[in-house]
Design an enzyme around this catalytic site. Sequence first.
Site, PDB file in Angstrom:
ATOM      1  N   ASP A 119     -40.734 -22.938  16.103  1.00  0.00           N
ATOM      2  CA  ASP A 119     -41.092 -24.017  15.169  1.00  0.00           C
ATOM      3  C   ASP A 119     -42.258 -24.867  15.677  1.00  0.00           C
ATOM      4  O   ASP A 119     -42.330 -25.222  16.846  1.00  0.00           O
ATOM      5  CB  ASP A 119     -39.894 -24.936  14.913  1.00  0.00           C
ATOM      6  N   ASN A 142     -45.927 -31.272   8.761  1.00  0.00           N
ATOM      7  CA  ASN A 142     -46.161 -29.846   8.588  1.00  0.00           C
ATOM      8  C   ASN A 142     -44.836 -29.110   8.398  1.00  0.00           C
ATOM      9  O   ASN A 142     -44.003 -29.162   9.283  1.00  0.00           O
ATOM     10  CB  ASN A 142     -46.891 -29.291   9.823  1.00  0.00           C
ATOM     11  N   ASP A 194     -35.953 -32.241  10.531  1.00  0.00           N
ATOM     12  CA  ASP A 194     -37.254 -32.053  11.180  1.00  0.00           C
ATOM     13  C   ASP A 194     -37.713 -33.377  11.814  1.00  0.00           C
ATOM     14  O   ASP A 194     -38.898 -33.717  11.804  1.00  0.00           O
ATOM     15  CB  ASP A 194     -38.311 -31.519  10.200  1.00  0.00           C
ATOM     16  N   HIS A 238     -36.427 -32.622  16.796  1.00  0.00           N
ATOM     17  CA  HIS A 238     -37.340 -32.594  17.940  1.00  0.00           C
ATOM     18  C   HIS A 238     -36.994 -33.773  18.850  1.00  0.00           C
ATOM     19  O   HIS A 238     -37.089 -34.922  18.435  1.00  0.00           O
ATOM     20  CB  HIS A 238     -38.798 -32.684  17.487  1.00  0.00           C
ATOM     21  N   LEU A 239     -36.594 -33.460  20.071  1.00  0.00           N
ATOM     22  CA  LEU A 239     -36.174 -34.518  20.995  1.00  0.00           C
ATOM     23  C   LEU A 239     -37.234 -34.845  22.040  1.00  0.00           C
ATOM     24  O   LEU A 239     -37.114 -35.827  22.753  1.00  0.00           O
ATOM     25  CB  LEU A 239     -34.857 -34.129  21.681  1.00  0.00           C
ATOM     26  N   ARG A 240     -38.282 -34.007  22.155  1.00  0.00           N
ATOM     27  CA  ARG A 240     -39.471 -34.282  22.995  1.00  0.00           C
ATOM     28  C   ARG A 240     -39.218 -34.259  24.499  1.00  0.00           C
ATOM     29  O   ARG A 240     -40.153 -34.452  25.263  1.00  0.00           O
ATOM     30  CB  ARG A 240     -40.100 -35.634  22.638  1.00  0.00           C
TER      31      ARG A 240
END
Lengths: 326, 439
Positions: free
Chosen positions: B153, B279, B306, B61-63
């Site tokens: 995801d 999660n 993740d 996840h790079l946001r």
Amino acid sequence: MTTSAIPVIDPALVPATLALPRHLLSTGDLTADTATLILDTAARIEQAIAGREVRKLPTLRGRTVVNLFYEDSTRTRISFELAAKRLSADVINFSAKGSSVSKGESLKDTALTLQAMGADAVVCRHQSSGAPHRLANWVDGHVINAGDGTHEHPTQALLDAYTLRRHLGEIAGRRIVIVGDVLHSRVARSNVLLLATLGAEVTLVAPPTLLPIGVGSWPCAVDYDLDHALPGADAVMMLRVQRERMGGAFFPTEREYSRRYGLDGRRRALLAPHGIVLHPGPMNRGMEIEPSVADGQGSVIVEQVGNGVTVRMAVLYLLLSGASEV
Amino acid sequence: MSILVRGAAPYGETPTDVLIADGVVVALGADVPAHPAAADAEVIEAADLILLPGLVDLHTHLREPGREDAETVASGSAAAALGGYTAIFAMPNTEPTADTAGVVEQVLRLGESSGLVDVQPIGAVTVGRKGTQLAELAAMATSAAQVRVFSDDGDCVHDPLLMRRSLEYVKAFDGVIAQHAQEPRLTVGAQMHEGEMSAKLGMTGWPAVAEEAIIARDCLLAEHVDSRLHICHLSTAGSVDVVAAAKARGTKVTAEVTPHHLLLTDRTAVDYDPVFKVNPPLRTDGDIQVLRQALADGVIDIVATDHAPHAVQDKECEWDQAKPGMLGLQTALSVVIRTMVESDLLDWRGVAAVMSENPARIGGLAGHGRPIAVGEPANLVLVDPKATWTVRGADFASLSGNTPFEGMELPGRVVATFLRGRPTVRDGVLAAAVATGGR
């Protein structure tokens, strides 16, 4: 007016092994000795103010107790407020409504604010399980958990134990049945841990849907059948069942719940002759308990409220007067 | 530019010399001195170091776009390079969602301009990841980003019909659906693994069956439509059984496990510190043992991080108010060494398989996860297997510091990372960003 300073228990005389934890977050943190110290202290406070015209002790004069309440809970808040005031502490009520909390201030910033104001103790009620644990990281004062989410409510369990002891003498060996929504109940968690520590035989009774997965590891027995669990019990503690649980398919109807798990006159009669009936309040009369039982012989529900003030005085006194770990 | 890596042990086997020129491996061992590029090659002494193909993370996840305060493509790329990665797959749960050709191309370009790793966008399966309408999957597949992995995801594609259709649809371009397996009705308000700890802590449980039921359903769907399914962050022993059974029947299913699910349990929640909230949630010791064995046996194909950076205020709060997720890029290799190599469950060939070759193959990334051989792209990582280090989130390249391994001493240190022959990391320190060519 005479309010002589009666040292209830001189903190200097409390041995180190009896030191309370710095914060009262879970009854699981109490040993039989420290729990008994709290109950004994409450008993002495009760004796000290019995029959006095001015029911106030000067013990915590100059100390500040903050009631930090993120949830509406009038009865718990005023109980703590009264307890602190009867010990002559200054009390500040900080509720989520009408403060910066409703504008979105974080728990940490609120904690730092209270810290800056010099709160000696923060009594915290919060809808999130574990919020008082988080708070304890950010304030130097003593944190008292006044109910966190679906986790614990330690002073409720202590006042219940105090009430049980007054009526049953010793708690050790007594059989106590706790009935209702255990899954969502902070009262049940705190009571199971405390009463087991004090040597009681605890049985939880609920439909399987209202018992947590993992309850098998708790220090108590579990029964799905109230009629099976009640005969000969020394006390029964009824838990409040939230009507909104209906949406989660925990039970089909209120009527069916009441039929299987409500305390009516017939079931009340199954208790031991000296058996007593407890409820942390507020009650759903007609749902988990019949009015005739709530108001009847052996019901100590109203007395629990009064004992709550006394026990909370004992907790505040012991934590703030130095009988805790630093 | 040519580089001679002297004396490193490929896959931890026999030490040799590796000559890199023009982005590829041009000579090995005894052939190195005779090669024309050897004469003016810069020498990196690598005795006692292990050489592996550059790591590939199928789940990052790079946001960016949207939460550049938590991570950017550039900062995440730096963390990846320092962690030994040469390629990372960027999850689409950004703001806006990466559900169009435009957004995936934006992420691709941001990756190219940072130039530290190849950033391969993943596309959302459904519009806005809402689970109601298919996103334009083919448009993303044929865009400059050449998307092959699709995932909602963060949320499960829980509608069985929509899941079936997406599995079928991506067959046209050899795509794969990466499923976040979480039955939503069984996890309403869920905070942590449902078991003894959730009962004790009074938090709503996230039952293992909520993952296993979706995996079982999706394996059957993938088998029925003969398409490729990938299971994100598989976390329970029961899920391992389900995937093993599906693989035995010949279903085209692959699965990943995260480093944190290989090392940490639900007991970490005891103080309600949300740095341990993730999660799917951290499970039990029993699950950990089964997950490690499944990774060793090949039932689980890959380790994926993740990597989920979160701003301080999203973690420094009440547990149930906190966002789920934890950093992973700069600790993944060390955690795999701790959990898999030190316990002899995997050798270094095995590490290369689960952290580089298999993820590259599943994601369809042709230039990564290649053998260390003449003519192959020089996407490589040099590891000091004997070094140990202490995790400090504040020292990470990520803009966030939410590592669950804070203060832990972990084995293995990334000494150098090479992206097509260029060092992105030297002596454990980030090299200046470089412009890149194609993938």
